[in-house]
Design a protein around this motif. Sequence first.
Motif, PDB file in Angstrom:
ATOM      1  N   ILE A  72       0.837  -1.207   0.000  1.00 40.55           N
ATOM      2  CA  ILE A  72       0.000   0.000   0.000  1.00 40.55           C
ATOM      3  C   ILE A  72       0.868   1.251   0.000  1.00 40.55           C
ATOM      4  O   ILE A  72       0.692   2.151  -0.825  1.00 40.55           O
ATOM      5  N   THR A  73       1.832   1.312   0.920  1.00 35.17           N
ATOM      6  CA  THR A  73       2.691   2.506   0.993  1.00 35.17           C
ATOM      7  C   THR A  73       3.536   2.640  -0.269  1.00 35.17           C
ATOM      8  O   THR A  73       3.770   3.755  -0.749  1.00 35.17           O
ATOM      9  N   GLY A  74       3.977   1.511  -0.827  1.00 36.06           N
ATOM     10  CA  GLY A  74       4.765   1.574  -2.056  1.00 36.06           C
ATOM     11  C   GLY A  74       3.966   2.146  -3.212  1.00 36.06           C
ATOM     12  O   GLY A  74       4.490   2.939  -4.007  1.00 36.06           O
ATOM     13  N   ALA A  91      -5.826  -1.292   9.238  1.00 34.81           N
ATOM     14  CA  ALA A  91      -4.576  -0.783   9.803  1.00 34.81           C
ATOM     15  C   ALA A  91      -4.017   0.347   8.957  1.00 34.81           C
ATOM     16  O   ALA A  91      -3.533   1.362   9.481  1.00 34.81           O
ATOM     17  N   ALA A  92      -4.078   0.191   7.626  1.00 36.44           N
ATOM     18  CA  ALA A  92      -3.602   1.252   6.739  1.00 36.44           C
ATOM     19  C   ALA A  92      -4.450   2.506   6.885  1.00 36.44           C
ATOM     20  O   ALA A  92      -3.925   3.632   6.883  1.00 36.44           O
ATOM     21  N   THR A 152      -4.414  12.085   3.640  1.00 39.01           N
ATOM     22  CA  THR A 152      -5.673  11.967   2.907  1.00 39.01           C
ATOM     23  C   THR A 152      -5.525  11.124   1.641  1.00 39.01           C
ATOM     24  O   THR A 152      -6.505  10.536   1.174  1.00 39.01           O
ATOM     25  N   ILE A 153      -4.307  11.040   1.105  1.00 39.01           N
ATOM     26  CA  ILE A 153      -4.102  10.258  -0.117  1.00 39.01           C
ATOM     27  C   ILE A 153      -4.279   8.770   0.180  1.00 39.01           C
ATOM     28  O   ILE A 153      -5.047   8.068  -0.491  1.00 39.01           O
ATOM     29  N   THR A 154      -3.559   8.277   1.193  1.00 42.08           N
ATOM     30  CA  THR A 154      -3.692   6.855   1.538  1.00 42.08           C
ATOM     31  C   THR A 154      -5.104   6.535   2.009  1.00 42.08           C
ATOM     32  O   THR A 154      -5.647   5.472   1.692  1.00 42.08           O
ATOM     33  N   GLU A 155      -5.704   7.440   2.769  1.00 39.92           N
ATOM     34  CA  GLU A 155      -7.077   7.219   3.240  1.00 39.92           C
ATOM     35  C   GLU A 155      -8.029   7.043   2.059  1.00 39.92           C
ATOM     36  O   GLU A 155      -8.856   6.112   2.030  1.00 39.92           O
ATOM     37  N   GLY A 156      -7.929   7.935   1.058  1.00 38.84           N
ATOM     38  CA  GLY A 156      -8.792   7.831  -0.114  1.00 38.84           C
ATOM     39  C   GLY A 156      -8.508   6.582  -0.933  1.00 38.84           C
ATOM     40  O   GLY A 156      -9.425   5.963  -1.475  1.00 38.84           O
ATOM     41  N   TYR A 157      -7.243   6.204  -1.018  1.00 40.65           N
ATOM     42  CA  TYR A 157      -6.832   4.998  -1.752  1.00 40.65           C
ATOM     43  C   TYR A 157      -7.411   3.751  -1.094  1.00 40.65           C
ATOM     44  O   TYR A 157      -7.976   2.878  -1.757  1.00 40.65           O
ATOM     45  N   VAL A 158      -7.312   3.659   0.240  1.00 44.13           N
ATOM     46  CA  VAL A 158      -7.842   2.499   0.971  1.00 44.13           C
ATOM     47  C   VAL A 158      -9.358   2.427   0.805  1.00 44.13           C
ATOM     48  O   VAL A 158      -9.922   1.348   0.578  1.00 44.13           O
TER      49      VAL A 158
END
Length: 534
Positions: free
Chosen positions: A218-220, A418-419, A429-435
């Motif tokens: 996910i982070t990658g 967890a992510a 907000t980017i990772t939140e929207g992606y998840v």
Amino acid sequence: MSEGQLDSVEALLEEARLMAWMPSPVERLRLREAAGLSRAQVAAAVGVGRQTVANWESGETDPQPPGRGKYLKLLKGLAEIHPAPPPEAPGNAGITAPQAPVAPTAAQSLPAAAELPPTAFRPDGLVVQGVPEPCIRCGVVTPFKATDGRSLHPGAMCQPLAATPPADTPRAATPAVTRVPAPAAPVQPSPTPARVPSRPQRRAQSSARAQAETNTLITGAVHEELERAEGDADVALQALVKRAIPDVMRLFEETRATARYQYTAYPSLPDILHKPSKREPDQIWEARPNFHHPHYSLKAPGNVQVTALDANAAYLSALKCWLPIGKLEHHAGGDGVDAKRSGVHLITPAPWNHPHLPDPLGDREEPGALWITDATLRLLLRLSGPKYGLIEAPTVHESWTSGATENFLDALRKVLAAARETALAQDDTITEGYVKAMYSKFISTMGESIHNREIQRPDWMHIIHSQAYANLWGKAYKAHQAGLEVIAMMGTDELHVSGDWRQVFTEGRGLTQMKIKHGDAKASGEYTVGQVAR
């Protein structure tokens, strides 16, 4: 020959060179571990799944396109950094470099991994390296470090050292003498074996490792799209949303790598689960609510204070539900109703006589029999039991069910949760929207969708939707039992109540918390309604 043809020829030659050089499975494993890379990192770099890399390293399968080229290039580069040790010369087996004397009576035993400090990892997932020193476990010099700063081989790179008696040296001939037998050496007690972890402990450790590796995916992906967008957060998020379906399917397969259940991705489905056309739905009723308390209205004058609440990540929480894992089988009557089975059921419901509470069957207009999901049936059966006593049990006419488990998607749910939690803590907000895009698209495309060809389980989609509605009904009933008035309940996540809701629910953005729902509609945030004359 054109320049494009020359490039194609050179590409074929390069592929042939790499194929001719391809190392053995044992060497593939050695190179990855020598570099301190995880299988998830290698999988992400070459564009395959973690289990695929494991199969290549075990020799179960050979590297295949499309990831083969990148994988062999990676191994080639690692081989230059970490060359294989030279093979032993013939006749020199057992001859080693000068070392401190070793007792020849028994092989050295390595300390159990549980007795040593864990391997230290950098934030990017690579093993921490430093000044090469003897490994605290096997004594062989290594640059890799443990969490206490001492050198320690990561993973299974430590090899037990068998004690070897020194080689015989030529001696001058001596007269034969009678030798007195030496006394027998005292028998050394066997070492105490390391304690074997219990099955729950092994499962917890495996889950933690899998979660760490899948979180790296996910982070990658987020870092990759941010680099591509040159730091433009909006552009990066748009790209992540577009790739959400293949990415979440890859995560799904990764979390299934060590799973206990085999599932059927494309079972033959009964007609009730097939859409008659693209625009027409199938026959399954998901019990979607659209409840409004009949005694209150926005149009009526009054000053009853109402708060619109939002249940966070409702679909993500609903991944914890009973899903059928095999082909659905037909059962007549109530034979298909079982705590360890799941699917869809044709029922005739009992009447709902509580106008101040949402109907658990949702906003249904037509009376009579209907097909519902297992999640809705379980809710109806609970409400008909002695704890609630709110309704009579429905009559079940027939069912399509299969053996089921409640934990089928739990590993995926935990990784995404967890992510999401980390993203919220870091205001990312980017990772939140992606998840959010991953779990919502995973659910919405697992039915008869042209956007996801890897799985076709409309029964799962309906059950997860219904589970989200059942979860929201539980929150509404909790508010009612605490003395709040349930004014409205809509969709998967919207609950409107009057009274001090913070005494019932914890405010926040966590999965078990509630927050105030703001929007453009009049019935949003905090608003007032009036009582309707009875």
